[in-house]
Design a protein around this motif. Structure first.
Motif, PDB file in Angstrom:
ATOM      1  N   ILE A 188      57.398  34.358  49.530  1.00  0.00           N
ATOM      2  CA  ILE A 188      57.165  32.914  49.643  1.00  0.00           C
ATOM      3  C   ILE A 188      57.943  32.202  48.540  1.00  0.00           C
ATOM      4  O   ILE A 188      57.689  32.404  47.344  1.00  0.00           O
ATOM      5  N   ASN A 189      58.869  31.375  48.944  1.00  0.00           N
ATOM      6  CA  ASN A 189      59.812  30.769  48.003  1.00  0.00           C
ATOM      7  C   ASN A 189      59.409  29.389  47.499  1.00  0.00           C
ATOM      8  O   ASN A 189      59.838  28.989  46.416  1.00  0.00           O
ATOM      9  N   ASP A 190      58.629  28.652  48.276  1.00  0.00           N
ATOM     10  CA  ASP A 190      58.286  27.285  47.854  1.00  0.00           C
ATOM     11  C   ASP A 190      56.968  26.862  48.479  1.00  0.00           C
ATOM     12  O   ASP A 190      56.368  27.570  49.306  1.00  0.00           O
ATOM     13  N   ASN A 221      58.145  33.066  40.411  1.00  0.00           N
ATOM     14  CA  ASN A 221      58.404  31.802  39.737  1.00  0.00           C
ATOM     15  C   ASN A 221      57.072  31.265  39.219  1.00  0.00           C
ATOM     16  O   ASN A 221      56.189  30.897  40.004  1.00  0.00           O
ATOM     17  N   THR A 222      56.907  31.247  37.909  1.00  0.00           N
ATOM     18  CA  THR A 222      55.614  30.870  37.329  1.00  0.00           C
ATOM     19  C   THR A 222      55.249  29.410  37.576  1.00  0.00           C
ATOM     20  O   THR A 222      54.093  29.024  37.371  1.00  0.00           O
ATOM     21  N   SER A 223      56.208  28.621  38.020  1.00  0.00           N
ATOM     22  CA  SER A 223      55.896  27.220  38.324  1.00  0.00           C
ATOM     23  C   SER A 223      55.132  27.084  39.634  1.00  0.00           C
ATOM     24  O   SER A 223      54.566  26.033  39.928  1.00  0.00           O
ATOM     25  N   GLN A 224      55.123  28.162  40.420  1.00  0.00           N
ATOM     26  CA  GLN A 224      54.385  28.132  41.687  1.00  0.00           C
ATOM     27  C   GLN A 224      52.904  28.351  41.405  1.00  0.00           C
ATOM     28  O   GLN A 224      52.501  29.396  40.902  1.00  0.00           O
TER      29      GLN A 224
END
Length: 253
Positions: free
Chosen positions: A144-146, A190-193
């Motif tokens: 899952i990218n976004d 991506n830790t921003s997710q």
């Protein structure tokens, strides 16, 4: 009357470092000091005409011919080429099982969403077996990218859930190192997710009164208490538990 043939060997003693003169025929003293350089064959002649002796070259046991060396090098290069070819074929086969794309409409049993094809299983397996099944289908557990993709998958599995344990594995885990979350293609999370459900991940070692000594190292989606319009839906759980799973691959243009 048959002609008689006389054979004789001429042996020369190995020349020492201190001996600078030309060595002549020597009487044999020890086996290791002698080397046979030539065999001299004298043919008997009844015509009283002198015939020169015939010399035949004799190679010592340690002598190696250039032709033999070339043959060894050729076989070595051939073996190296075979090994390299096997490695290339192995990589190609692995990539063919793990990548590629499907038709724009996706294969039967798959769902097309944008440029991706998704497969939502109806059988439940442990996490590693789920990934193996995806690879067999020339795909991988969902990456899952976004947030858009996360919300899309949450919406789909809400419609597919038929009970509280009707949940789906995705391709995220920290099996190699606790707290280091990687996707199945070894790219880091991506830790921003912020897609974790409240208080997750917690690496809980007891689930339904069953102990999991390795903790919770694999991630699944699917909870009845999804927050409306939220992307939070990931839960870490023991990889040995059996859930349904989501496979993903690209759709060809």
């Amino acid at each position: 009357m048959a002609e008689s043939v006389v054979y004789s060997e001429v042996k020369y003693k190995k020349e020492s470092n201190a001996d600078t003169g030309r060595a002549g025929p020597q009487i044999k003293e020890s086996p290791e000091d002698d080397v046979v350089y030539a065999a001299v064959v004298h043919k008997a002649d009844h015509t009283n005409q002198p015939n020169p002796p015939t010399f035949y070259t004799v190679h010592s046991p340690g002598d190696s011919s250039p032709k033999g060396s070339k043959g060894i090098r050729r076989r070595g290069l051939l073996l190296l080429a075979v090994v390299v070819l096997i490695l290339i074929l192995g990589v190609a086969i692995s990539l063919s099982l793990y990548s590629g794309c499907q038709s724009a409409k996706c294969n039967d049993g798959w769902e097309a969403h944008g440029r991706q094809c998704y497969f939502f299983s109806t059988e439940s397996l442990i996490w590693t077996r789920s990934q193996e099944e995806c690879v067999h289908k020339k795909s991988h557990l969902a990456i899952i990218n976004d947030e858009k993709e996360q919300k899309l998958l949450m919406m789909i599995i809400r419609q597919k859930m038929q009970g509280p344990e009707d949940k789906f594995w995705i391709g995220l885990n920290d099996r190699q190192m606790e707290g280091k979350w990687l996707w199945v293609d070894n790219t880091p999370l991506n830790t921003s997710q912020k897609f974790w459900l409240n208080n997750e991940p917690d690496n809980w070692k007891w689930v339904n009164n069953t102990e999991y000594p390795d903790g919770e190292d694999c991630v699944r989606m699917g909870e009845n208490n999804f927050i409306a319009n939220s992307a939070a839906g990931w839960v870490d759980t023991a990889c040995e538990r059996e859930f349904k799973f989501i496979c993903e691959t690209k759709a060809c243009l």
